[in-house]
Design a protein around this motif. Structure first.
Motif, mmCIF file in Angstrom:
data_model
loop_
_atom_site.group_PDB
_atom_site.id
_atom_site.type_symbol
_atom_site.label_atom_id
_atom_site.label_comp_id
_atom_site.label_asym_id
_atom_site.label_seq_id
_atom_site.Cartn_x
_atom_site.Cartn_y
_atom_site.Cartn_z
ATOM 1 N N ARG A 16 2.945 4.530 -8.176
ATOM 2 C CA ARG A 16 3.018 3.290 -7.420
ATOM 3 C C ARG A 16 1.884 2.375 -7.728
ATOM 4 O O ARG A 16 2.194 1.038 -8.164
ATOM 5 C CB ARG A 16 2.580 3.827 -5.985
ATOM 6 N N GLN A 17 0.721 2.924 -8.346
ATOM 7 C CA GLN A 17 -0.475 2.136 -8.775
ATOM 8 C C GLN A 17 -0.183 1.701 -10.053
ATOM 9 O O GLN A 17 -0.415 0.303 -10.269
ATOM 10 C CB GLN A 17 -1.478 2.827 -9.090
ATOM 11 N N THR A 18 0.816 2.422 -11.017
ATOM 12 C CA THR A 18 1.065 1.640 -12.315
ATOM 13 C C THR A 18 1.770 0.359 -12.012
ATOM 14 O O THR A 18 1.837 -0.645 -12.874
ATOM 15 C CB THR A 18 1.719 2.640 -13.229
ATOM 16 N N LEU A 34 -1.994 6.180 -16.101
ATOM 17 C CA LEU A 34 -2.590 4.963 -15.135
ATOM 18 C C LEU A 34 -4.004 4.784 -15.764
ATOM 19 O O LEU A 34 -4.271 3.563 -15.728
ATOM 20 C CB LEU A 34 -2.561 5.772 -13.736
ATOM 21 N N ARG A 68 0.970 -1.076 -0.125
ATOM 22 C CA ARG A 68 -0.081 0.100 0.071
ATOM 23 C C ARG A 68 1.007 1.320 -0.080
ATOM 24 O O ARG A 68 1.889 1.108 0.355
ATOM 25 C CB ARG A 68 -0.759 -0.143 1.330
ATOM 26 N N LYS A 116 -5.241 0.954 -16.936
ATOM 27 C CA LYS A 116 -6.186 0.362 -16.314
ATOM 28 C C LYS A 116 -7.398 -0.117 -17.206
ATOM 29 O O LYS A 116 -7.746 -1.310 -17.257
ATOM 30 C CB LYS A 116 -6.984 1.302 -15.241
ATOM 31 N N GLY A 152 1.425 8.492 -5.979
ATOM 32 C CA GLY A 152 0.559 7.435 -5.968
ATOM 33 C C GLY A 152 0.339 6.924 -7.417
ATOM 34 O O GLY A 152 -0.006 5.879 -7.561
ATOM 35 N N ALA A 159 2.092 -1.397 -9.398
ATOM 36 C CA ALA A 159 1.494 -2.497 -8.872
ATOM 37 C C ALA A 159 0.650 -3.333 -9.989
ATOM 38 O O ALA A 159 0.707 -4.652 -9.862
ATOM 39 C CB ALA A 159 0.263 -2.025 -7.911
#
Length: 280
Positions: free
Chosen positions: A204-206, A254, A129, A258, A201, A208
């Protein structure tokens, strides 16, 4: 992960090559410090090296062509950058120039043929996280240093017209450089920070998502080079980061990444761990 090893002298090169197992593919890179294309080719090869585990049967060696003239003569090096692909002392192929696709295709052609190396990820780390570090699936452009020392990037302000022309030259040169960077790996992520330490953030999400999908990718920390950070916005016509590129074409940020995975579960599957390698 594998790295590119600089050979300081002929003795070190000969001993290193002679100690390689017959099944090991040697990527021998001849360069010169004054040649601008060599800087870019060094980035490309270091990126390629970092996509292989440290124990893979492949070895990346870097040589200063002028400081090791005997070795250069042995391999008939007449211009740099120059790459020799060799196995068991026999030359398989040579590549002259800084065409990223040609170099990557040659390396993957022989690295995937009888080497026992499949397209695999290095040891995975858990993507956590926010506030915690991510993984190390991505491969950095190790050793990259911005070309601010290049005299061509220092405009002459003695005359307005000359300055304008010089700035246009610098812009064209930057776009050529960016064109190589976006092709340095089959999938390239331009992000803030690194996969193990994202600085925003969205990055980080990309990371992940790519980790979850098992996608092999290279990455570039745009916070380490403002020239690339600003130039890529215009080059890509995309003002924000992160930016994901595949096969030299912009995928997007991002939200687009997605959407692509939601609409197509097989999106980028050809670049996933275990996927068969194909020449560029």
């Amino acid at each position: 992960m594998a790295t590119m090893q600089e050979m300081p002298d002929e003795s070190a090169f000969q001993s290193t090559v002679s100690a390689l197992p017959p099944s090991t593919l040697a990527i021998i890179y001849f360069h010169a410090p004054w040649a601008k294309p060599c800087e870019q080719m060094g980035v490309i090869l270091k990126t390629l090296a970092s996509t292989y585990p440290a124990d893979a049967p492949i070895k990346f060696l870097s040589l200063n062509a002028e400081e090791l003239p005997e070795v250069s003569e042995q391999y008939d090096v007449t211009a740099v950058p120059y790459i020799v692909l060799q196995k068991d002392g026999k030359t398989l192929e040579t590549v002259s120039g800084s065409d990223a696709f040609k170099v990557r295709a040659a390396v993957e052609k022989y690295a995937g043929a009888g080497s026992g190396q499949s397209s695999s990820l290095p040891p995975a780390q858990t993507v956590t996280r926010p506030q915690e570090n991510g993984d190390s699936t991505g491969k950095n452009l190790a050793g990259y240093a911005p070309g601010s020392q290049d005299p061509r990037t220092a405009p002459d302000y003695s005359a307005g017209e000359h300055r304008e022309g010089e700035q246009q030259t610098n812009k064209d040169e930057l776009h050529r450089r960016l064109g190589e960077l976006v092709k340095a790996a089959p999938v390239m992520l331009f992000m803030k920070g690194t996969p193990s330490s994202p600085q925003c953030g969205f990055s980080r999400q990309t990371v992940a998502i790519l980790r979850e999908k098992g996608i092999r990718y290279g990455f570039f920390n745009i916070l380490a080079d403002d020239e690339v950070r600003q130039g890529l916005k215009e080059f890509a016509d995309w003002p924000t980061f992160p930016q994901l590129w595949a096969d030299g074409e912009l995928v997007g940020g991002l939200d687009i990444v997605k959407e692509e995975f939601e609409n197509d579960p097989d999106f980028l599957s050809q670049h996933a761990a275990g996927a068969p390698k194909t020449a560029a």
